[in-house]
Write a protein that holds these residues in place. Structure first.
Motif, PDB file in Angstrom:
ATOM      1  N   PRO A  21       0.707  -1.145  -0.187  1.00 43.49           N
ATOM      2  CA  PRO A  21      -0.073   0.167   0.014  1.00 43.49           C
ATOM      3  C   PRO A  21       0.874   1.475   0.086  1.00 43.49           C
ATOM      4  O   PRO A  21       2.155   1.226   0.401  1.00 43.49           O
ATOM      5  CB  PRO A  21      -0.958  -0.200   1.183  1.00 43.49           C
ATOM      6  CG  PRO A  21      -0.294  -1.013   1.992  1.00 43.49           C
ATOM      7  CD  PRO A  21       0.624  -1.996   1.231  1.00 43.49           C
ATOM      8  N   PRO A  22       0.519   2.600  -0.302  1.00 40.10           N
ATOM      9  CA  PRO A  22       1.030   3.891  -0.473  1.00 40.10           C
ATOM     10  C   PRO A  22       1.620   3.987   0.635  1.00 40.10           C
ATOM     11  O   PRO A  22       2.889   4.538   0.578  1.00 40.10           O
ATOM     12  CB  PRO A  22      -0.317   4.852  -0.682  1.00 40.10           C
ATOM     13  CG  PRO A  22      -1.197   3.960  -1.155  1.00 40.10           C
ATOM     14  CD  PRO A  22      -1.097   2.699  -0.664  1.00 40.10           C
ATOM     15  N   ARG A 108       2.926  14.445  -0.594  1.00 44.54           N
ATOM     16  CA  ARG A 108       1.586  13.743  -1.136  1.00 44.54           C
ATOM     17  C   ARG A 108       2.337  12.492  -1.961  1.00 44.54           C
ATOM     18  O   ARG A 108       3.501  12.439  -2.402  1.00 44.54           O
ATOM     19  CB  ARG A 108       0.736  14.597  -1.960  1.00 44.54           C
ATOM     20  CG  ARG A 108       1.494  14.960  -2.972  1.00 44.54           C
ATOM     21  CD  ARG A 108       0.789  15.941  -3.903  1.00 44.54           C
ATOM     22  NE  ARG A 108       0.224  17.398  -3.522  1.00 44.54           N
ATOM     23  CZ  ARG A 108      -0.535  18.374  -4.021  1.00 44.54           C
ATOM     24  NH1 ARG A 108      -0.601  18.217  -5.505  1.00 44.54           N
ATOM     25  NH2 ARG A 108      -0.658  19.410  -3.431  1.00 44.54           N
ATOM     26  N   ILE A 109       1.259  11.524  -2.136  1.00 47.68           N
ATOM     27  CA  ILE A 109       1.316  10.296  -2.496  1.00 47.68           C
ATOM     28  C   ILE A 109       0.307  10.393  -3.798  1.00 47.68           C
ATOM     29  O   ILE A 109      -0.781  10.362  -3.574  1.00 47.68           O
ATOM     30  CB  ILE A 109       1.143   8.861  -2.060  1.00 47.68           C
ATOM     31  CG1 ILE A 109       2.356   8.989  -0.726  1.00 47.68           C
ATOM     32  CG2 ILE A 109       1.462   7.924  -2.800  1.00 47.68           C
ATOM     33  CD1 ILE A 109       2.043   7.774   0.170  1.00 47.68           C
ATOM     34  N   VAL A 110       0.782  10.409  -5.034  1.00 50.14           N
ATOM     35  CA  VAL A 110      -0.351  10.220  -6.148  1.00 50.14           C
ATOM     36  C   VAL A 110      -0.461   8.961  -6.640  1.00 50.14           C
ATOM     37  O   VAL A 110       0.354   8.226  -6.777  1.00 50.14           O
ATOM     38  CB  VAL A 110       0.463  11.187  -7.361  1.00 50.14           C
ATOM     39  CG1 VAL A 110      -0.555  11.161  -8.438  1.00 50.14           C
ATOM     40  CG2 VAL A 110       0.463  12.655  -7.056  1.00 50.14           C
ATOM     41  N   ILE A 111      -1.852   8.512  -6.684  1.00 49.82           N
ATOM     42  CA  ILE A 111      -2.058   7.279  -6.923  1.00 49.82           C
ATOM     43  C   ILE A 111      -3.068   7.389  -8.270  1.00 49.82           C
ATOM     44  O   ILE A 111      -4.107   7.483  -8.418  1.00 49.82           O
ATOM     45  CB  ILE A 111      -2.951   6.577  -5.918  1.00 49.82           C
ATOM     46  CG1 ILE A 111      -2.202   6.790  -4.865  1.00 49.82           C
ATOM     47  CG2 ILE A 111      -3.475   5.216  -6.195  1.00 49.82           C
ATOM     48  CD1 ILE A 111      -3.260   6.717  -3.136  1.00 49.82           C
ATOM     49  N   ASN A 115      -1.164   0.075  -9.063  1.00 47.92           N
ATOM     50  CA  ASN A 115       0.107  -0.269  -9.231  1.00 47.92           C
ATOM     51  C   ASN A 115       1.071   1.065  -9.753  1.00 47.92           C
ATOM     52  O   ASN A 115       2.192   0.838 -10.163  1.00 47.92           O
ATOM     53  CB  ASN A 115       0.343  -1.272 -10.362  1.00 47.92           C
ATOM     54  CG  ASN A 115       0.079  -2.540  -9.801  1.00 47.92           C
ATOM     55  OD1 ASN A 115      -0.686  -2.725  -8.940  1.00 47.92           O
ATOM     56  ND2 ASN A 115       0.551  -3.618 -10.452  1.00 47.92           N
ATOM     57  N   SER A 116       0.549   2.137  -9.654  1.00 49.04           N
ATOM     58  CA  SER A 116       0.996   3.110 -10.209  1.00 49.04           C
ATOM     59  C   SER A 116       0.934   4.249  -9.047  1.00 49.04           C
ATOM     60  O   SER A 116      -0.022   5.183  -8.937  1.00 49.04           O
ATOM     61  CB  SER A 116       0.284   3.972 -11.445  1.00 49.04           C
ATOM     62  OG  SER A 116       1.335   5.211 -11.827  1.00 49.04           O
ATOM     63  N   LEU A 117       2.190   4.646  -8.240  1.00 44.85           N
ATOM     64  CA  LEU A 117       2.278   5.579  -7.255  1.00 44.85           C
ATOM     65  C   LEU A 117       3.436   6.300  -7.710  1.00 44.85           C
ATOM     66  O   LEU A 117       4.357   6.093  -8.153  1.00 44.85           O
ATOM     67  CB  LEU A 117       2.670   4.785  -6.000  1.00 44.85           C
ATOM     68  CG  LEU A 117       1.632   3.530  -5.504  1.00 44.85           C
ATOM     69  CD1 LEU A 117       2.081   3.170  -4.229  1.00 44.85           C
ATOM     70  CD2 LEU A 117       0.345   4.322  -5.498  1.00 44.85           C
TER      71      LEU A 117
END
Length: 146
Positions: A21-22, A108-111, A115-117
């Motif tokens: 997870p992120p 920030r975490i861009v989602i 499978n693309s973070l």
């Protein structure tokens, strides 16, 4: 189970061999700042007395993905929901790319999908913590020291 260095784990994540997870992606990006376990232990021992803060990511739903906002980000709410009782939901019709172009202060975490973070941080970390290396699963160019 398989032992992997942080960069190896990120590469396996990017190739979809494994998933995490992120928050774990974020921490693997932080661990990439250290070239050895000894260096990490030295940093941790020196930093331990500085203190810590409680974080609660706030999810922002965009037109084409999600952004997990973290404390210090310009979009992070002043009064986040630490308990889950408020059921805070932030959303916008803007695309993630537009939000990134408009912004200037990131944590920030861009989602884009499961499978693309991507991790974006340009704030000063509190309590002498170390920021994660900024990484994007869609872009293989990052500067791990391990």
């Amino acid at each position: 189970f398989q032992w992997s260095s942080p960069p190896e784990a990120i590469e396996r994540f990017k190739s979809q061999e494994i998933w995490f997870p992120p928050p774990q992606f974020y921490e693997f990006c932080r661990l990439c700042n250290f070239s050895s376990l000894r260096e990490l232990q030295k940093f941790s021992s020196a930093r331990a007395l500085e203190g810590c803060e409680r974080w609660m990511p706030v999810m922002l739903s965009a037109a084409d993905g999600f952004i997990q906002l973290l404390p210090g980000d310009e979009l992070y709410p002043e009064d986040p929901d630490y308990t889950g009782e408020k059921k805070m939901i932030m959303s916008t019709d803007k695309k993630v790319e537009d939000l990134m172009k408009e912004g200037g202060i990131f944590h920030r975490i861009v989602i884009k999908n499961i499978n693309s973070l991507a991790v974006y941080v340009n704030i000063q970390a509190k309590y002498k913590h170390i920021n994660p290396l900024m990484m994007n699963c869609d872009n293989p160019d990052y500067n791990s020291r391990l």
